[in-house]
Design an enzyme around this catalytic site. Sequence first.
Site, PDB file in Angstrom:
ATOM      1  N   HIS A 358      41.249  55.170 -59.109  1.00 25.22           N
ATOM      2  CA  HIS A 358      41.475  56.129 -60.293  1.00 25.22           C
ATOM      3  C   HIS A 358      40.784  55.616 -61.656  1.00 25.22           C
ATOM      4  O   HIS A 358      41.038  56.112 -62.721  1.00 25.22           O
ATOM      5  CB  HIS A 358      42.826  56.546 -60.619  1.00 25.22           C
ATOM      6  CG  HIS A 358      43.561  57.220 -59.531  1.00 25.22           C
ATOM      7  ND1 HIS A 358      43.431  58.741 -59.606  1.00 25.22           N
ATOM      8  CD2 HIS A 358      43.848  56.931 -58.309  1.00 25.22           C
ATOM      9  CE1 HIS A 358      44.006  59.002 -58.579  1.00 25.22           C
ATOM     10  NE2 HIS A 358      44.215  58.128 -57.476  1.00 25.22           N
ATOM     11  N   ARG A 547      47.826  59.948 -72.787  1.00 21.58           N
ATOM     12  CA  ARG A 547      48.486  58.644 -73.175  1.00 21.58           C
ATOM     13  C   ARG A 547      47.286  58.159 -74.183  1.00 21.58           C
ATOM     14  O   ARG A 547      46.293  58.541 -74.273  1.00 21.58           O
ATOM     15  CB  ARG A 547      48.376  57.536 -72.033  1.00 21.58           C
ATOM     16  CG  ARG A 547      49.410  57.725 -71.149  1.00 21.58           C
ATOM     17  CD  ARG A 547      50.954  57.607 -71.672  1.00 21.58           C
ATOM     18  NE  ARG A 547      50.969  56.357 -71.940  1.00 21.58           N
ATOM     19  CZ  ARG A 547      51.576  55.401 -71.191  1.00 21.58           C
ATOM     20  NH1 ARG A 547      52.167  55.826 -70.133  1.00 21.58           N
ATOM     21  NH2 ARG A 547      51.735  54.164 -71.642  1.00 21.58           N
TER      22      ARG A 547
HETATM   23  C1  NTF Z   1      44.026  57.985 -64.280  1.00 19.21           C
HETATM   24  N1  NTF Z   1      44.044  56.536 -63.959  1.00 19.21           N
HETATM   25  C2  NTF Z   1      42.463  58.082 -64.795  1.00 19.21           C
HETATM   26  O1  NTF Z   1      42.504  57.452 -66.156  1.00 19.21           O
HETATM   27  C3  NTF Z   1      42.251  59.581 -65.248  1.00 19.21           C
HETATM   28  O2  NTF Z   1      41.209  59.686 -65.826  1.00 19.21           O
HETATM   29  C4  NTF Z   1      42.549  60.403 -64.162  1.00 19.21           C
HETATM   30  O3  NTF Z   1      42.446  61.620 -64.310  1.00 19.21           O
HETATM   31  C5  NTF Z   1      43.693  59.990 -63.227  1.00 19.21           C
HETATM   32  O4  NTF Z   1      43.966  58.686 -63.256  1.00 19.21           O
HETATM   33  C6  NTF Z   1      43.836  60.844 -61.915  1.00 19.21           C
HETATM   34  O5  NTF Z   1      43.067  60.634 -61.224  1.00 19.21           O
HETATM   35  C7  NTF Z   1      45.076  55.716 -64.050  1.00 19.21           C
HETATM   36  O6  NTF Z   1      46.339  56.137 -64.643  1.00 19.21           O
HETATM   37  C8  NTF Z   1      45.008  54.342 -63.515  1.00 19.21           C
HETATM   38  F1  NTF Z   1      46.220  53.967 -63.373  1.00 19.21           F
HETATM   39  F2  NTF Z   1      44.448  54.146 -62.729  1.00 19.21           F
HETATM   40  F3  NTF Z   1      44.433  53.778 -64.360  1.00 19.21           F
END
Ligand code: NTF
Length: 813
Positions: A358, A547
């Site tokens: 992610h 965030r």
């Molecule tokens: C987040 N990752 C990403 O920053 C986003 O762009 C995405 O939409 C979401 O995951 C879901 O896939 C995170 O929060 C982490 F923890 F991986 F950094």
Amino acid sequence: MKKWQDKEEFKKLFTEKAHILWEKDLRDMTLNEVYQTIAYMIRDLVSEDWIRTNEIYAEQKVKQVYYFSIEFLIGRLLESNLLGIDMDDICRQGLEDMGWDLNKVIPAERDPGLGNGGLGRLAACFIDSLAALQLPGHGNSIRYQYGLFNQRIVDNQQVELPDNWLVNGYPWEVKKVDKAVYVRFGGNAYMRPDEDGNLECVHEKYSSVRAVPYDVPIIGYHNNTVNTLRLWRAEYSREQLYQELSIGDRRRAFRYKDSVQQISRFLYPDDSHEDGRRLRLMQEYFFVSAGLQSIVRHYKKKYHESIYKFDRYVAIHINDTHPALVIPELMRILMDEEGVSWDAAWNITVRTVAYTNHTILPEAMEKWSIPMFKELLPRIYLIVEEINNRWLKEVRSLYPGDGSRARDVAVLWDGQVHMAHLAVLGSHSVNGVAEIHSQILKDSTLHQFYTCFPHRFSNKTNGISHRRWLIEANPQLASLIDDTIGDSWRRTPSKLQDLMPFADDPAFQEQLTRVKKDRKEILARYIRDRYDTDVRTDSIFDIQIKRIHLYKRQTLNILHILHLYYLLKDNPKLKITPRTFLFGGKAAAGYGEAKETIRLINVVAHMVNSDRKVNKQMKVLFLENYNVSLGQLLFPAADVSEQISTAGKEASGTGNMKFMMNGAITLGTMDGANVEIHRKVGDENCVIFGLRADEVMNYYIHGGYSSWQMYSDDAAIRRLMDALVDGSIDGSIGGDHFGMLYSAFLDRNDEYFVLKDFQPYCQAQQEIAKRYGDHTKWCHSSVVNIAQSGYFSSDRTIQQYADDIWRIKPVKH
Ligand code: NTF
């Protein structure tokens, strides 16, 4: 499924239930008690189906998937469960007869503190879709006692208050004492020969933590499926406590008790940023081990199949690397408890596990110091070490003489355990969450792994639950869509396409305008009640909610707002399209630049809103404590969706999809899923600006960008940068004011290209204003966005995971 026949039956059952639960007159009940009463009534309705669902899965011995995620940001459940069982109308009418308004009862439920942001919300949409599609799939996570903090703004700054979300109890959960298991930490582990001369592992002097599951029903949409979200709570083991006490060491005994209770106490507050703390590693192993033990136990008890066939019946998905210890833990169970050989165990493990990445932000890649890891998880360390040794041996024989290979793919390197490498190695499937992100994984972040295992890599573009983000959040729009194209889109969101012919229909446009206006008024009321501020509902509602992070560039947005303010001040006669700029989002408590960004937004907001010369034309608000519930109020009211991350940095984004589904126009960079949104709606129906991902990458690799150069060449940028530190926006002279941001932009050469993208962003904002001026065209764009948003339903995403990765089938009943 059992149902309430009519509102009379609802009232009768409500009265009975309320008396048992609260022992008081109905008239004295609080809204929270009303909510809890209905929650228990819903549990009564679904309990048979919940049991039945699990029985059928076991009887038919279907393959099931377990989605392991350290977060599930599920939001309130009352309304979504009422919609799921189709009992919202009866409940509403029954309550009304008794003098309550369902809309006032719903907010009495607290948002569960089980997640931070995108990753946790995605997991919640996924289990919602699994149940809606009648797929046998469940969630596995931790029952945190305290969620991420509650955010207040005091003196323009974020203040963090504890989120004790469980204080009034949680009516949706069922504690399953009989399903508790034990998780081992610490002690010594070593190999020794057994009677037959085979090596066996001895793990001694460990301490045991009792893991108790709390199950939450995940109710399908208008079907009889009820899946399970299993949340684990850590308790001390009485046996171990008494043992320690009997040795006579009271201090040690109480230290043990305290440390165990810490494990499920707090949710870690970081999103896209890890800090590698010991307690976090304990949390990860805790829910992984507990979850796996219960799955293996259930498999043996109900499926009566050989352990060697485990992967035919069980798929385990790891949501980012936080649950990657699933890999060595499954190896441990198979070898130490089931007597399987290393090679067979490894085959079973790889076939069982699949991994989603992610993020590619280097600071968010999980790494653990080897000494800490070893001390906490000695048996697991031995297994990880063996995985690493065997792997490096293979790599060296495949690429003899290429020393740098090992560095790029090792699990153990430089005194650290690299969790992403472990995850890729131990999974048969690795996916990114949007096309551009999956491509970056193959081309750079995991390139060496891609060359070794090309077939493992794929893309699964994220999606969102259209049930929560359209049907529940925006009933006004949902019913307009029903009236226009029928209601089959509710089951088959791709049918939203049928709205395309209405994009230029004046009658439909007028109704859509009405809906948007209604939703803006609802939000305006909330703002008036909470902040004693009026916003113009005929202004553009331009919203950035997510965030707070430098790479997401809330700074770019607020700098443009400040620039617009200067324009109005410099040209008192200037008329602009009135705008309301809204922000929401939490900064991690230890992330200085993010907290300073919040202060900057609030300080600018104060200056703009209190200036009578400009505040008719623009307003700026930072809404406190952004969470799922506030999102349900904001997405439907938006005209403009701010998706302005530095290209290449936002893996996907999912807020972008929620805005789109509610008819907002994306103002964004070519990043994450924005790329696919842009492809669906075309240039005419979104506004794209700024550096592309390859251009960003080029600057990183070859240099050639100087933010000081931007500063000297561009007077507008210079004025904004100076304003950060000269006291002109926060009204005092001296001190460093917004010194952290100033130095991120100038002394640290603007890592996220805020200044580089500033002028293109200003032009994009002008383009937005121009398009908003042509109401018919704007409406057209809004309709196209809604019509094309069906692709971004998590039902589509989950169908792809089910078909391509998990190989699971729906179970009708
Ligand atoms: C987040 N990752 C990403 O920053 C986003 O762009 C995405 O939409 C979401 O995951 C879901 O896939 C995170 O929060 C982490 F923890 F991986 F950094």
